[in-house]
Design a protein around this motif. Structure first.
Motif, PDB file in Angstrom:
ATOM      1  N   THR A   1      22.034 -31.261 -16.679  1.00  0.00           N
ATOM      2  CA  THR A   1      22.031 -32.257 -17.750  1.00  0.00           C
ATOM      3  C   THR A   1      21.444 -31.672 -19.024  1.00  0.00           C
ATOM      4  N   LEU A   2      21.778 -32.305 -20.135  1.00  0.00           N
ATOM      5  CA  LEU A   2      21.160 -32.007 -21.427  1.00  0.00           C
ATOM      6  C   LEU A   2      21.034 -33.335 -22.156  1.00  0.00           C
ATOM      7  N   GLY A   3      19.816 -33.688 -22.530  1.00  0.00           N
ATOM      8  CA  GLY A   3      19.594 -34.997 -23.128  1.00  0.00           C
ATOM      9  C   GLY A   3      19.952 -36.073 -22.117  1.00  0.00           C
ATOM     10  N   ASP A   4      20.883 -36.949 -22.488  1.00  0.00           N
ATOM     11  CA  ASP A   4      21.325 -37.979 -21.557  1.00  0.00           C
ATOM     12  C   ASP A   4      22.802 -37.769 -21.163  1.00  0.00           C
ATOM     13  N   SER A   5      23.216 -36.509 -21.132  1.00  0.00           N
ATOM     14  CA  SER A   5      24.590 -36.166 -20.752  1.00  0.00           C
ATOM     15  C   SER A   5      24.599 -35.297 -19.503  1.00  0.00           C
ATOM     16  N   ILE A   6      25.553 -35.544 -18.621  1.00  0.00           N
ATOM     17  CA  ILE A   6      25.755 -34.691 -17.452  1.00  0.00           C
ATOM     18  C   ILE A   6      26.728 -33.595 -17.869  1.00  0.00           C
ATOM     19  N   LEU A   7      26.256 -32.342 -17.862  1.00  0.00           N
ATOM     20  CA  LEU A   7      27.115 -31.219 -18.217  1.00  0.00           C
ATOM     21  C   LEU A   7      27.961 -30.760 -17.040  1.00  0.00           C
ATOM     22  N   ARG A   8      27.382 -30.812 -15.850  1.00  0.00           N
ATOM     23  CA  ARG A   8      28.101 -30.397 -14.641  1.00  0.00           C
ATOM     24  C   ARG A   8      27.505 -31.119 -13.444  1.00  0.00           C
ATOM     25  N   GLN A   9      28.386 -31.532 -12.559  1.00  0.00           N
ATOM     26  CA  GLN A   9      27.968 -32.165 -11.315  1.00  0.00           C
ATOM     27  C   GLN A   9      28.699 -31.455 -10.180  1.00  0.00           C
ATOM     28  N   THR A  10      27.955 -31.057  -9.153  1.00  0.00           N
ATOM     29  CA  THR A  10      28.532 -30.353  -8.019  1.00  0.00           C
ATOM     30  C   THR A  10      28.041 -31.001  -6.734  1.00  0.00           C
ATOM     31  N   GLN A  11      28.937 -31.126  -5.767  1.00  0.00           N
ATOM     32  CA  GLN A  11      28.551 -31.630  -4.448  1.00  0.00           C
ATOM     33  C   GLN A  11      28.910 -30.574  -3.420  1.00  0.00           C
ATOM     34  N   MET A  12      27.969 -30.286  -2.520  1.00  0.00           N
ATOM     35  CA  MET A  12      28.166 -29.264  -1.494  1.00  0.00           C
ATOM     36  C   MET A  12      27.618 -29.768  -0.163  1.00  0.00           C
ATOM     37  N   HIS A  13      28.078 -29.176   0.907  1.00  0.00           N
ATOM     38  CA  HIS A  13      27.480 -29.391   2.220  1.00  0.00           C
ATOM     39  C   HIS A  13      26.439 -28.295   2.401  1.00  0.00           C
ATOM     40  N   TYR A  14      25.290 -28.629   3.016  1.00  0.00           N
ATOM     41  CA  TYR A  14      24.246 -27.619   3.172  1.00  0.00           C
ATOM     42  C   TYR A  14      23.618 -27.706   4.556  1.00  0.00           C
ATOM     43  N   VAL A  15      22.986 -26.598   4.938  1.00  0.00           N
ATOM     44  CA  VAL A  15      22.103 -26.565   6.100  1.00  0.00           C
ATOM     45  C   VAL A  15      20.852 -25.809   5.681  1.00  0.00           C
ATOM     46  N   PHE A  16      19.759 -26.153   6.307  1.00  0.00           N
ATOM     47  CA  PHE A  16      18.498 -25.439   6.104  1.00  0.00           C
ATOM     48  C   PHE A  16      18.163 -24.814   7.446  1.00  0.00           C
ATOM     49  N   ARG A  17      18.126 -23.498   7.486  1.00  0.00           N
ATOM     50  CA  ARG A  17      17.859 -22.814   8.736  1.00  0.00           C
ATOM     51  C   ARG A  17      16.918 -21.640   8.459  1.00  0.00           C
ATOM     52  N   ASN A  18      15.878 -21.554   9.279  1.00  0.00           N
ATOM     53  CA  ASN A  18      14.858 -20.515   9.120  1.00  0.00           C
ATOM     54  C   ASN A  18      14.336 -20.558   7.693  1.00  0.00           C
ATOM     55  N   ASP A  19      14.609 -19.525   6.906  1.00  0.00           N
ATOM     56  CA  ASP A  19      14.107 -19.513   5.530  1.00  0.00           C
ATOM     57  C   ASP A  19      15.246 -19.572   4.518  1.00  0.00           C
ATOM     58  N   SER A  20      16.400 -20.093   4.920  1.00  0.00           N
ATOM     59  CA  SER A  20      17.550 -20.098   4.026  1.00  0.00           C
ATOM     60  C   SER A  20      18.186 -21.477   3.889  1.00  0.00           C
ATOM     61  N   ILE A  21      18.684 -21.733   2.695  1.00  0.00           N
ATOM     62  CA  ILE A  21      19.528 -22.889   2.435  1.00  0.00           C
ATOM     63  C   ILE A  21      20.920 -22.325   2.199  1.00  0.00           C
ATOM     64  N   ILE A  22      21.865 -22.772   2.988  1.00  0.00           N
ATOM     65  CA  ILE A  22      23.243 -22.325   2.846  1.00  0.00           C
ATOM     66  C   ILE A  22      24.050 -23.541   2.431  1.00  0.00           C
ATOM     67  N   ALA A  23      24.713 -23.442   1.279  1.00  0.00           N
ATOM     68  CA  ALA A  23      25.480 -24.567   0.743  1.00  0.00           C
ATOM     69  C   ALA A  23      26.861 -24.069   0.342  1.00  0.00           C
ATOM     70  N   GLU A  24      27.875 -24.924   0.607  1.00  0.00           N
ATOM     71  CA  GLU A  24      29.213 -24.518   0.200  1.00  0.00           C
ATOM     72  C   GLU A  24      30.109 -25.724  -0.009  1.00  0.00           C
ATOM     73  N   ASN A  25      31.099 -25.500  -0.842  1.00  0.00           N
ATOM     74  CA  ASN A  25      32.204 -26.430  -1.010  1.00  0.00           C
ATOM     75  C   ASN A  25      33.450 -25.561  -1.179  1.00  0.00           C
ATOM     76  N   GLN A  26      34.553 -26.116  -1.625  1.00  0.00           N
ATOM     77  CA  GLN A  26      35.784 -25.332  -1.726  1.00  0.00           C
ATOM     78  C   GLN A  26      35.695 -24.230  -2.774  1.00  0.00           C
ATOM     79  N   GLU A  27      34.865 -24.407  -3.792  1.00  0.00           N
ATOM     80  CA  GLU A  27      34.764 -23.425  -4.869  1.00  0.00           C
ATOM     81  C   GLU A  27      33.633 -22.419  -4.684  1.00  0.00           C
ATOM     82  N   LYS A  28      32.556 -22.831  -4.022  1.00  0.00           N
ATOM     83  CA  LYS A  28      31.356 -21.992  -3.984  1.00  0.00           C
ATOM     84  C   LYS A  28      30.816 -21.847  -2.584  1.00  0.00           C
ATOM     85  N   ASN A  29      30.148 -20.720  -2.376  1.00  0.00           N
ATOM     86  CA  ASN A  29      29.391 -20.467  -1.160  1.00  0.00           C
ATOM     87  C   ASN A  29      28.077 -19.845  -1.623  1.00  0.00           C
TER      88      ASN A  29
END
Length: 165
Positions: free
Chosen positions: A87-115
């Motif tokens: 966000t910047l001020g009161d505007s959303i510049l980018r919104q992303t939704q991902m599936h995640y898991v927290f395992r050991n000392d890592s957060i792994i998140a992904e969607n169709q565009e990102k891993n």
């Protein structure tokens, strides 16, 4: 003879485990989630980030996220959904939704565009420090981020609620 059979059995088990882990490792992790306590549940706001860039023009950049700068909020839900808002001020510049898991000392998140995989360096009730590395061509950027537990600002909650209607 028992020692030989034991060694053959161990090799067979190791081979079976390695073969079953083939393919996209993070997809395997996301598909076969193991419930763990999730100390990261809730909303986190990036407070600062240090990035060290290597390549043609090495540089170190330190950024503090203040009220007049870009804000980044990560919201970790119990259903393994991560909503991230830039966000910047009161505007959303980018919104992303991902599936995640927290395992050991890592957060792994992904969607169709990102891993994305980040290593959690330190987590308390109120702060979360994680680091990650990005590679782009001949440039490598290693970042460490400090996030603080917070509430989403009221204006952002209203915009999110309006989008869901």
């Amino acid at each position: 003879m028992n020692k030989v059979l034991y060694n053959i059995g161990m090799v067979a088990i190791t081979t079976a485990v390695l073969v079953s882990c083939g393919g996209n490792a993070s997809k395997e992790i996301l598909d076969n989630q193991i419930e763990e306590p999730l100390p990261i549940l809730g909303t986190w706001r990036y407070a600062s980030m240090t990035c060290v860039m290597t390549g043609d023009k090495p540089d170190t950049v330190y950024t503090e996220f203040g009220p007049d700068t870009i804000q980044i909020y990560d919201v970790y839900h119990r259903d393994n959904i991560l909503d991230s808002y830039v966000t910047l001020g009161d505007s959303i510049l980018r919104q992303t939704q991902m599936h995640y898991v927290f395992r050991n000392d890592s957060i792994i998140a992904e969607n169709q565009e990102k891993n994305v995989q980040v290593q959690v360096v330190n987590a308390t009730d109120s702060t979360l420090v994680f680091k990650f590395t990005l590679a782009d061509g001949d440039k490598t950027v290693s970042c460490q981020t400090l996030s603080e537990r917070c509430q989403l600002p009221d204006w952002l909650k209203r915009k999110i609620d309006n989008k869901m209607r």
